[in-house]
Design a protein around this motif. Structure first.
Motif, PDB file in Angstrom:
ATOM      1  N   MET A  92       9.137 -12.676 -71.835  1.00  0.00           N
ATOM      2  CA  MET A  92       8.900 -12.378 -70.410  1.00  0.00           C
ATOM      3  C   MET A  92       9.619 -13.409 -69.531  1.00  0.00           C
ATOM      4  SD  MET A  92       5.211 -11.837 -68.456  1.00  0.00           S
ATOM      5  CE  MET A  92       4.794 -13.542 -68.126  1.00  0.00           C
ATOM      6  N   ASP A  93      10.205 -12.954 -68.418  1.00  0.00           N
ATOM      7  CA  ASP A  93      10.852 -13.876 -67.477  1.00  0.00           C
ATOM      8  C   ASP A  93       9.796 -14.650 -66.686  1.00  0.00           C
ATOM      9  OD1 ASP A  93      13.203 -12.754 -68.326  1.00  0.00           O
ATOM     10  OD2 ASP A  93      13.719 -11.820 -66.412  1.00  0.00           O
ATOM     11  N   ALA A  94      10.228 -15.786 -66.131  1.00  0.00           N
ATOM     12  CA  ALA A  94       9.300 -16.615 -65.359  1.00  0.00           C
ATOM     13  C   ALA A  94       9.147 -16.135 -63.922  1.00  0.00           C
ATOM     14  CB  ALA A  94       9.809 -18.063 -65.345  1.00  0.00           C
ATOM     15  N   ASP A  95      10.034 -15.239 -63.485  1.00  0.00           N
ATOM     16  CA  ASP A  95      10.182 -15.005 -62.040  1.00  0.00           C
ATOM     17  C   ASP A  95       9.371 -13.845 -61.463  1.00  0.00           C
ATOM     18  OD1 ASP A  95      11.513 -12.925 -63.183  1.00  0.00           O
ATOM     19  OD2 ASP A  95      13.493 -13.407 -62.377  1.00  0.00           O
ATOM     20  N   PHE A  96       8.389 -13.330 -62.231  1.00  0.00           N
ATOM     21  CA  PHE A  96       7.526 -12.225 -61.795  1.00  0.00           C
ATOM     22  C   PHE A  96       8.263 -10.897 -61.680  1.00  0.00           C
ATOM     23  CE2 PHE A  96       4.675 -15.695 -60.610  1.00  0.00           C
ATOM     24  CZ  PHE A  96       3.442 -15.185 -60.968  1.00  0.00           C
ATOM     25  N   SER A  97       9.514 -10.809 -62.175  1.00  0.00           N
ATOM     26  CA  SER A  97      10.172  -9.496 -62.226  1.00  0.00           C
ATOM     27  C   SER A  97       9.404  -8.605 -63.189  1.00  0.00           C
ATOM     28  CB  SER A  97      11.612  -9.635 -62.724  1.00  0.00           C
ATOM     29  OG  SER A  97      12.412 -10.130 -61.703  1.00  0.00           O
ATOM     30  N   HIS A  98       8.849  -9.235 -64.227  1.00  0.00           N
ATOM     31  CA  HIS A  98       7.983  -8.531 -65.160  1.00  0.00           C
ATOM     32  C   HIS A  98       6.548  -8.806 -64.729  1.00  0.00           C
ATOM     33  CE1 HIS A  98      11.543  -9.589 -67.956  1.00  0.00           C
ATOM     34  NE2 HIS A  98      11.738  -8.406 -67.421  1.00  0.00           N
ATOM     35  N   ASN A  99       5.798  -7.758 -64.485  1.00  0.00           N
ATOM     36  CA  ASN A  99       4.435  -7.920 -63.995  1.00  0.00           C
ATOM     37  C   ASN A  99       3.502  -8.274 -65.167  1.00  0.00           C
ATOM     38  OD1 ASN A  99       1.883  -7.631 -62.971  1.00  0.00           O
ATOM     39  ND2 ASN A  99       2.299  -5.693 -61.923  1.00  0.00           N
ATOM     40  N   PRO A 100       2.878  -9.456 -65.131  1.00  0.00           N
ATOM     41  CA  PRO A 100       2.008  -9.841 -66.257  1.00  0.00           C
ATOM     42  C   PRO A 100       0.868  -8.848 -66.507  1.00  0.00           C
ATOM     43  CG  PRO A 100       2.431 -11.726 -64.825  1.00  0.00           C
ATOM     44  CD  PRO A 100       2.990 -10.518 -64.122  1.00  0.00           C
ATOM     45  N   ASP A 101       0.524  -8.044 -65.498  1.00  0.00           N
ATOM     46  CA  ASP A 101      -0.519  -7.021 -65.715  1.00  0.00           C
ATOM     47  C   ASP A 101      -0.088  -5.992 -66.766  1.00  0.00           C
ATOM     48  OD1 ASP A 101      -2.240  -8.110 -63.807  1.00  0.00           O
ATOM     49  OD2 ASP A 101      -1.300  -6.972 -62.181  1.00  0.00           O
ATOM     50  N   ASP A 102       1.224  -5.884 -66.992  1.00  0.00           N
ATOM     51  CA  ASP A 102       1.725  -4.918 -67.985  1.00  0.00           C
ATOM     52  C   ASP A 102       1.709  -5.470 -69.414  1.00  0.00           C
ATOM     53  OD1 ASP A 102       2.307  -2.954 -66.095  1.00  0.00           O
ATOM     54  OD2 ASP A 102       4.306  -3.753 -65.705  1.00  0.00           O
ATOM     55  N   LEU A 103       1.397  -6.752 -69.570  1.00  0.00           N
ATOM     56  CA  LEU A 103       1.434  -7.358 -70.908  1.00  0.00           C
ATOM     57  C   LEU A 103       0.569  -6.583 -71.893  1.00  0.00           C
ATOM     58  CD1 LEU A 103       1.235 -11.116 -69.892  1.00  0.00           C
ATOM     59  CD2 LEU A 103       3.001 -10.129 -71.396  1.00  0.00           C
ATOM     60  N   ILE A 104      -0.616  -6.209 -71.429  1.00  0.00           N
ATOM     61  CA  ILE A 104      -1.558  -5.547 -72.339  1.00  0.00           C
ATOM     62  C   ILE A 104      -1.027  -4.178 -72.773  1.00  0.00           C
ATOM     63  CG2 ILE A 104      -3.062  -4.500 -70.550  1.00  0.00           C
ATOM     64  CD1 ILE A 104      -4.226  -6.200 -73.788  1.00  0.00           C
ATOM     65  N   ARG A 105      -0.278  -3.507 -71.905  1.00  0.00           N
ATOM     66  CA  ARG A 105       0.290  -2.200 -72.264  1.00  0.00           C
ATOM     67  C   ARG A 105       1.364  -2.371 -73.344  1.00  0.00           C
ATOM     68  NH1 ARG A 105       2.908  -0.424 -67.695  1.00  0.00           N
ATOM     69  NH2 ARG A 105       3.124   1.651 -68.583  1.00  0.00           N
ATOM     70  N   LEU A 106       2.152  -3.430 -73.226  1.00  0.00           N
ATOM     71  CA  LEU A 106       3.171  -3.690 -74.263  1.00  0.00           C
ATOM     72  C   LEU A 106       2.487  -3.977 -75.595  1.00  0.00           C
ATOM     73  CD1 LEU A 106       5.974  -5.995 -72.801  1.00  0.00           C
ATOM     74  CD2 LEU A 106       6.042  -3.558 -73.226  1.00  0.00           C
ATOM     75  N   ASN A 108      -0.543  -3.136 -76.525  1.00  0.00           N
ATOM     76  CA  ASN A 108      -1.213  -1.937 -77.053  1.00  0.00           C
ATOM     77  C   ASN A 108      -0.223  -0.966 -77.692  1.00  0.00           C
ATOM     78  OD1 ASN A 108      -3.789  -2.713 -76.489  1.00  0.00           O
ATOM     79  ND2 ASN A 108      -3.871  -1.715 -74.486  1.00  0.00           N
ATOM     80  N   ALA A 109       0.979  -0.904 -77.156  1.00  0.00           N
ATOM     81  CA  ALA A 109       1.983  -0.012 -77.752  1.00  0.00           C
ATOM     82  C   ALA A 109       2.250  -0.438 -79.194  1.00  0.00           C
ATOM     83  CB  ALA A 109       3.269  -0.026 -76.941  1.00  0.00           C
ATOM     84  N   CYS A 110       2.238  -1.724 -79.437  1.00  0.00           N
ATOM     85  CA  CYS A 110       2.424  -2.202 -80.821  1.00  0.00           C
ATOM     86  C   CYS A 110       1.147  -2.020 -81.620  1.00  0.00           C
ATOM     87  CB  CYS A 110       2.829  -3.675 -80.832  1.00  0.00           C
ATOM     88  SG  CYS A 110       4.542  -3.938 -80.373  1.00  0.00           S
ATOM     89  N   LYS A 111       0.053  -2.483 -81.072  1.00  0.00           N
ATOM     90  CA  LYS A 111      -1.202  -2.511 -81.825  1.00  0.00           C
ATOM     91  C   LYS A 111      -1.741  -1.100 -82.070  1.00  0.00           C
ATOM     92  CE  LYS A 111      -4.763  -5.026 -83.334  1.00  0.00           C
ATOM     93  NZ  LYS A 111      -4.654  -6.057 -84.337  1.00  0.00           N
ATOM     94  N   GLU A 112      -1.780  -0.268 -81.008  1.00  0.00           N
ATOM     95  CA  GLU A 112      -2.434   1.043 -81.147  1.00  0.00           C
ATOM     96  C   GLU A 112      -1.474   2.173 -81.508  1.00  0.00           C
ATOM     97  OE1 GLU A 112      -4.797   1.278 -77.586  1.00  0.00           O
ATOM     98  OE2 GLU A 112      -5.913  -0.468 -78.289  1.00  0.00           O
ATOM     99  N   GLN A 113      -0.255   2.108 -80.962  1.00  0.00           N
ATOM    100  CA  GLN A 113       0.717   3.166 -81.317  1.00  0.00           C
ATOM    101  C   GLN A 113       1.545   2.770 -82.534  1.00  0.00           C
ATOM    102  OE1 GLN A 113       3.246   4.774 -78.130  1.00  0.00           O
ATOM    103  NE2 GLN A 113       1.892   3.825 -76.664  1.00  0.00           N
TER     104      GLN A 113
END
Ligand SMILES: Nc1nc2c(ncn2[C@@H]2O[C@H](COP(=O)(O)OP(=O)(O)OP(=O)(O)O)[C@@H](O)[C@H]2O)c(=O)[nH]1
Ligand SMILES: [Mg+2]
Length: 248
Positions: A92-106, A108-113
């Motif tokens: 993840m970048d440091a600059d908030f271009s990536h929203n940390p709220d989306d971390l759990i979705r990423l 879950n895509a690995c864990k659940e899908q």
């Protein structure tokens, strides 16, 4: 002990680093953080050091001597995370271009899908980029299309830098064979993972341009990627994917 960790590479991110660390640790789900700083002249590492005792056991800092590029920063981080036995390793970048709220979705895509690699993708449903100048949106969008055409991959956002890898993917790749340091690094990692047969899932995200700090993107990084994808395709066609496999 968390099974998931975020690698944040930094170069001159003093405006963002403390905010993003606090944001992540305030999330309902636990993620550890490893910052890889390349001796940022603005003192980014000192800010992280000031937070280490407050977030002891879940915030880590690796410092390198100088600006050695994003790709090698991630490789340094991958090795550290494998050694410390994290199962899910997120870029993840440091600059908030990536929203940390989306971390759990990423995650879950690995864990659940059961994905091996989850890519936070700007181009799943049209273009999801906020505040970038049109020239940059077009370069990135058509750049990713160019990569898809040359490499014939199903991945839509090939240069994405918001990615969750299962440890086993990173353990399979021989990092000494990874040649790119900028955007090309992101392309190469995804392509190799896909060629090795790992399951890749794209998770739609909205990417927002940085509000603070300055961009480290350069023309050189861009050129490296344009020629690099052609070389990459040929290299694997001629020598096969096995050349990228780690042999202990
Ligand atoms: N350790 C390390 N981090 C880097 C290096 N280059 C960039 N970074 C970090 O990598 C992340 C992505 O870099 P950015 O400058 O945001 O690149 P970008 O997202 O393409 O460009 P902008 O969003 O326009 O700034 C940021 O957290 C940077 O601080 C590097 O050489 N070494
Ligand atoms: Mg950025």
């Amino acid at each position: 002990m968390s099974e998931r960790i975020i690698i944040i590479p930094t170069y001159n991110e003093k405006e963002n680093i403390e905010k993003i660390i606090r944001y992540v640790f305030a999330l309902p789900d636990e993620f550890h953080i490893l910052v890889i700083d390349d001796n940022s002249p603005d003192g980014t590492a000192d800010i992280v050091k000031g937070l280490l005792s407050e977030f002891s056991g879940k915030l880590f800092l690796e410092q390198r001597k100088g600006k050695l590029g994003l790709g090698t920063a991630y490789i340094h981080g991958f090795k550290w995370c494998i050694k410390n036995n994290y199962e899910f390793i997120i870029e993840m970048d440091a600059d908030f271009s990536h929203n940390p709220d989306d971390l759990i979705r990423l995650y879950n895509a690995c864990k659940e899908q059961q994905a091996d690699v989850a890519v936070g993708s700007r181009y799943c449903n049209g273009v999801n980029v906020v505040n970038w100048p049109m020239s940059r949106v077009l370069t990135s969008y058509y750049g990713s299309m160019y990569v898809r055409m040359v490499l014939r991959t199903p991945i839509r956002d090939n240069t994405a830098g918001f990615v969750c890898y299962r440890k086993k993917v990173l353990e399979t790749i021989d990092f000494s064979k990874i040649k790119h340091i900028g955007y090309g690094f992101q392309i190469e990692m995804k392509y190799i993972s896909w060629k090795m047969g790992f399951k890749i899932v794209e998770v739609p995200i909205v990417f927002t341009d940085r509000k603070e700090g300055t961009s480290k993107m350069s023309k050189g990084i861009f050129k490296e990627a344009i020629l690099g994808v052609i070389k990459l395709r040929w290299s694997i066609l001629l020598k096969g994917i096995d050349k990228y496999k780690y042999k202990p």
